[in-house]
Write an enzyme that holds these catalytic residues in place. Structure first.
Site, PDB file in Angstrom:
ATOM      1  N   VAL A  32       0.829  -1.207   0.000  1.00 45.10           N
ATOM      2  CA  VAL A  32       0.000   0.000   0.000  1.00 45.10           C
ATOM      3  C   VAL A  32       0.862   1.255   0.000  1.00 45.10           C
ATOM      4  O   VAL A  32       0.686   2.154  -0.835  1.00 45.10           O
ATOM      5  CB  VAL A  32      -0.950   0.017   1.215  1.00 45.10           C
ATOM      6  CG1 VAL A  32      -1.713   1.334   1.284  1.00 45.10           C
ATOM      7  CG2 VAL A  32      -1.932  -1.143   1.135  1.00 45.10           C
ATOM      8  N   GLU A  75     -10.518   6.009   6.509  1.00 51.67           N
ATOM      9  CA  GLU A  75     -11.573   5.431   5.677  1.00 51.67           C
ATOM     10  C   GLU A  75     -11.205   4.051   5.144  1.00 51.67           C
ATOM     11  O   GLU A  75     -12.054   3.170   5.012  1.00 51.67           O
ATOM     12  CB  GLU A  75     -11.881   6.373   4.505  1.00 51.67           C
ATOM     13  CG  GLU A  75     -13.014   5.905   3.595  1.00 51.67           C
ATOM     14  CD  GLU A  75     -14.364   5.860   4.307  1.00 51.67           C
ATOM     15  OE1 GLU A  75     -14.926   4.751   4.415  1.00 51.67           O
ATOM     16  OE2 GLU A  75     -14.840   6.910   4.744  1.00 51.67           O
ATOM     17  N   THR A  84       1.711   0.832   7.887  1.00 49.83           N
ATOM     18  CA  THR A  84       2.580  -0.245   8.362  1.00 49.83           C
ATOM     19  C   THR A  84       1.853  -1.551   8.639  1.00 49.83           C
ATOM     20  O   THR A  84       2.428  -2.615   8.498  1.00 49.83           O
ATOM     21  CB  THR A  84       3.289   0.174   9.661  1.00 49.83           C
ATOM     22  OG1 THR A  84       2.309   0.344  10.697  1.00 49.83           O
ATOM     23  CG2 THR A  84       4.061   1.473   9.467  1.00 49.83           C
ATOM     24  N   ALA A 134     -11.432  -0.911   1.885  1.00 50.88           N
ATOM     25  CA  ALA A 134     -10.394  -0.336   1.014  1.00 50.88           C
ATOM     26  C   ALA A 134     -10.774   1.095   0.619  1.00 50.88           C
ATOM     27  O   ALA A 134     -10.815   1.972   1.463  1.00 50.88           O
ATOM     28  CB  ALA A 134     -10.162  -1.230  -0.197  1.00 50.88           C
ATOM     29  N   LYS A 161     -12.453  -5.332  11.366  1.00 53.54           N
ATOM     30  CA  LYS A 161     -13.252  -4.390  10.571  1.00 53.54           C
ATOM     31  C   LYS A 161     -14.652  -4.224  11.156  1.00 53.54           C
ATOM     32  O   LYS A 161     -15.179  -3.108  11.226  1.00 53.54           O
ATOM     33  CB  LYS A 161     -13.337  -4.876   9.124  1.00 53.54           C
ATOM     34  CG  LYS A 161     -12.011  -4.837   8.382  1.00 53.54           C
ATOM     35  CD  LYS A 161     -12.131  -5.459   6.994  1.00 53.54           C
ATOM     36  CE  LYS A 161     -10.791  -5.449   6.268  1.00 53.54           C
ATOM     37  NZ  LYS A 161     -10.869  -6.106   4.938  1.00 53.54           N
TER      38      LYS A 161
END
Length: 379
Positions: free
Chosen positions: A33, A163, A112, A168, A240
């Protein structure tokens, strides 16, 4: 005459730069990412400057071992420059550097995925940094840390955008925040939270391939973590779901989430290479689940926040494998897409549905960049 024209042009350029807001970024983590985010910032810097009058200046890039400072911003050669830096650094160096060069509009970006790096958040906030994070750990730590972090942000008048923690690049957390703040009574949130598990069960449900082979394909496409047990354990989906529950001011801990671990117990703690050699052991279990479904049903691994969500300790958080009708919203999901259904008092029969790409470093990086730009507008 030509000299006057040149001087006038230079002055005009200087005035244009003065009118633009310079935002100084320190990026921590440059893997799947973080690396793509830095490339996206460099690729889109000119258009962002022109369209939004914002100059994104990446003055620091760090991994677990090395730290690169570039006062005037990194360039395309940042990877080689970072490799050339000496090993070892401390977060205080970044804060000190920003103060030394009087850098304003500071944003620290955490890509990270580290539990340890979260310990630096308070120091960064106190050092003048706002935060953007794709790392889910700061929002799934114990409730005491969760609330202390937000109190610290408020005291120092700093922002924290995350967000991409769920979905994602999909606008899920913002939608839930807006509904909740507006007084809309959210009664349930259900969906497929994992792009990797979405691909695995969408594919497994639609063809005769073995579960082990489908998992191998998902790994080859880069949909799973290097050790796919991190996906199959359900812990990522559990985090999540917890993040969304806390957005509704529910006081739950990660231990409150009921998680169905898809990995047989004998395979959970063995070395990764041994696990990958025994993928056939998964085939019988999932073949039986697939065969025992009702007609025209498919398997989906979902997160489900339901029950009484009006009390701070209310609601049930379930992460589990379920069988749903093929023609349902969840049943029609394909590829590696994620899908979320938000049920409210006013959307009880027809929930708000958010669907889209749920996996991939580029998608998540684009979402992080979106957070950076939204935060930059507020500085």
């Amino acid at each position: 005459m030509s000299t006057e024209i040149k001087e006038n042009n230079t002055s005009r350029i200087d005035l244009q730069l003065l009118k633009k807001k310079k935002v100084n970024l320190a990026v921590f983590g440059h893997g799947n990412v973080g690396g793509k985010l830095l490339d996206q910032i460099l690729e889109s810097a000119a258009s962002i400057s022109e369209r939004k009058h914002i100059v994104l200046n990446v003055f620091a890039v760090a991994n677990s071992g090395q730290l690169l400072f570039q006062t005037d911003g990194i360039d395309e050669n940042w990877r080689n420059k970072l490799k050339a830096e000496k090993a070892g650094w401390d977060i205080s160096e970044v804060i000190k550097f920003a103060r030394q060069y009087n850098l304003k509009n500071l944003i620290a970006i955490d890509n990270t995925g580290s539990t340890e790096f979260v310990e630096h958040y308070p120091k960064l906030i106190e050092g003048g940094f706002n935060l953007v994070s794709s790392n889910k750990h700061p929002n799934t730590r114990d409730l005491e840390f969760y609330h202390e972090l937000r109190s610290l942000l408020q005291r120092h008048e700093k922002e924290f955008f995350y967000e991409t923690n769920v979905g994602a690049g999909l606008p899920l957390i913002d939608t839930i925040k807006l509904l909740h703040l507006s007084g809309e009574n959210i009664t349930r949130i259900r969906g497929v939270f994992s792009g990797s598990l979405s691909y695995i069960f969408n594919t497994f449900s639609e063809n005769d391939d073995s579960f082990g082979n489908v998992l191998k394909k998902a790994m080859n496409y880069g949909f799973t973590e290097p050790d796919p047990r991190e996906d199959l354990s359900g812990n990522d989906v559990g985090r999540k779901l917890l993040i969304l529950a806390r957005e509704l001011d529910l006081h739950h801990e990660l231990t409150d989430v009921n998680i169905e671990n898809l990995i047989p117990k004998p395979l959970r703690t063995i070395p990764k290479h041994e696990f990958l050699e025994q993928l056939d052991a998964l085939d019988v279990k999932f073949h039986i689940k697939k065969r025992n479904q009702k007609k025209d049903h498919v398997l989906r691994y979902i997160g489900d926040l339901h029950g009484d969500l009006s009390e701070v300790n209310g609601g049930t958080l379930d992460v589990k494998l379920v069988s749903v009708p093929r023609d349902s919203t969840l049943g029609q999901l394909s590829n590696s897409d994620s899908l979320f259904e938000i049920y409210t008092q006013n959307y009880a029969q027809h929930p708000i549905t958010i669907k889209g790409a749920g996996a991939g470093g580029a998608v998540t990086a684009r979402g992080v960049l979106g957070d950076i730009l939204r935060l930059s507008d507020k500085l």
